[in-house]
Design an enzyme around this catalytic site. Structure first.
Site, PDB file in Angstrom:
ATOM      1  N   CYS A   1       0.830  -1.200   0.000  1.00  0.00           N
ATOM      2  CA  CYS A   1       0.000   0.000   0.000  1.00  0.00           C
ATOM      3  C   CYS A   1       0.868   1.254   0.000  1.00  0.00           C
ATOM      4  CB  CYS A   1      -0.880  -0.051   1.234  1.00  0.00           C
ATOM      5  SG  CYS A   1      -1.956   1.331   1.345  1.00  0.00           S
TER       6      CYS A   1
ATOM      7  N   CYS B   1      -4.213  -1.770   5.984  1.00  0.00           N
ATOM      8  CA  CYS B   1      -4.065  -0.390   5.534  1.00  0.00           C
ATOM      9  C   CYS B   1      -5.350   0.046   4.833  1.00  0.00           C
ATOM     10  CB  CYS B   1      -2.898  -0.411   4.549  1.00  0.00           C
ATOM     11  SG  CYS B   1      -2.469   1.139   3.849  1.00  0.00           S
TER      12      CYS B   1
END
Length: 396
Positions: free
Chosen positions: A101, A201
């Site tokens: 991410c 995330c």
């Protein structure tokens, strides 16, 4: 002209204080909230309050008197992170979406949007630091661990490049978490007491099997327990004809078959489990807790062992393929037959351990001084020298 910084405001205390510190330092600050997830069906009740988060981010921006907007990156997030996760689990690997991410979303898609807004830098609320030095007249950027040993997040940024680092600021890297909360409270920021977010995330806490069931159908299979007395654990090789043979020996994972143990239960899909996992096996009656020591997604079998010291959990070496080896410090990249003493970790929050990197034609071997528990394919190994993270790779 003031330098312009776009801060990724997540609605948490860390990014709020990062924005405040930059404004105090005289930057032209813009707050941007990333919306990366729409599907609330797989998240654990109220653990993905992105609406609440975006609202908090907006209130912080208002309080600081900085412009604010929301960007929807859910399409890119699905493509680059979620689909990748499904592919990895399908192959029996355990991905690390947080590392991905940062590489793919925050410091790529998001960074491009920020630069499009005329930003000189992007800033985040990560607990890590950046150093700059000169080498042969060229600037070299260093990713350094955060000052707070309990919160150091350098591991999550182990896939960043020199180019990405050159445009990044980490305003809270020199602070301890209590100091960050204190600043937020003094400035009356709504996020001062907010709990740190848990889970994936941007997605929040997810029930992994339910999340994976969207793509990977449940399929019943056997749980096999391998005894600690298994004969293969006693067979230790000490003589090798080549150096690479030695490295390979330490880095190759054991292959189990059903005859190596006894069937003690059933599960609903080997790809829902990961090495070192203890919860979710639903098998009782053992003297010590059961741990997953391996998964076989082809045969749909989970191999387990009793106790956290079970020999099946440990391995001294790791192999990283050339295409999955990444150097933040490109100038220190090893050439064939070179080696380097480092400190390394195979997961976030793990204490750094002594290791040696060996670069061969076939790839990079990382041999630890002490055997490592639950070496998991698909996770990232990151290597350091002192406080500096030099590079990382996907465990093969």
């Amino acid at each position: 002209m003031k330098k312009r910084v776009v801060v990724g405001l997540s609605g948490g205390v860390d990014s709020s204080v990062a924005a405040y510190l930059l404004k105090e330092a005289g930057y032209d600050v813009i707050g941007l909230f990333m919306k990366n997830w729409h599907d609330d069906s797989v998240t654990i009740s109220n653990e993905c309050p992105w609406l609440e988060d975006s609202n908090d981010a907006m209130l912080v921006a208002e309080k600081l008197g900085i412009p604010f907007q929301t960007v929807d990156l859910s399409e890119e997030y699905k493509e680059r992170i979620v689909d990748y996760m499904f592919r990895e689990y399908q192959m029996g690997r355990t991905p690390n979406p947080d590392v991905l991410c940062n590489r793919e979303i925050k410091f790529d898609v998001f960074m491009k949007i920020a630069l499009g807004l005329g930003a000189d830098f992007v800033a985040t609320g990560h607990y890590c630091r950046k150093g700059i030095s000169k080498k042969n007249g060229k600037e070299v950027y260093h990713l350094l661990s955060g000052k707070d040993p309990n919160k150091d997040q350098s591991y999550f940024l182990c896939q960043l490049s020199q180019e990405q680092l050159s445009k990044t600021l980490f305003p809270i890297g020199e602070l301890l978490k209590p100091e960050v909360r204190k600043i937020a409270a003094e400035q009356n920021l709504i996020t001062a007491e907010k709990r740190d977010s848990q889970g994936l995330c941007f997605i929040g806490k997810v029930r992994l099997p339910e999340f994976l069931q969207q793509k990977l159908a449940p399929k019943d299979g056997e749980i096999v327990e391998v005894p600690a007395t298994f004969s293969e654990y006693k067979r230790i090789k000490t003589e090798f004809s080549t150096e690479e043979e030695r490295l390979k020996y330490y880095s190759t994972k054991r292959n189990y078959s059903k005859v190596d143990g006894k069937t003690i239960g059933t599960h609903h899909g080997a790809h829902y489990f990961t090495k070192g996992q203890r919860k979710g096996l639903a098998v009782g009656g053992t003297a010590e807790p059961l741990f997953v020591i391996d998964t076989d997604v082809e045969e749909n079998i989970i191999y387990t062992g009793q106790g956290k010291d079970h020999p099946g959990l440990f391995r001294r070496g790791i192999f990283v393929k050339p295409e999955e080896t990444h150097w933040i410090r490109e100038d220190l990249k090893l050439s064939e037959d070179q080696q380097l003493e480092v400190m390394a970790r195979i997961r976030y929050r793990q204490p750094l351990e002594k290791a040696v990197l060996y670069q061969t034609l076939s790839g990079l071997y990382i041999i630890f001084e002490n055997p490592q528990s639950a070496v998991t394919e698909g996770q990232f190994v990151a290597w350091y020298r002192g406080e500096e993270l030099l590079g990382s790779g996907v465990i093969s």
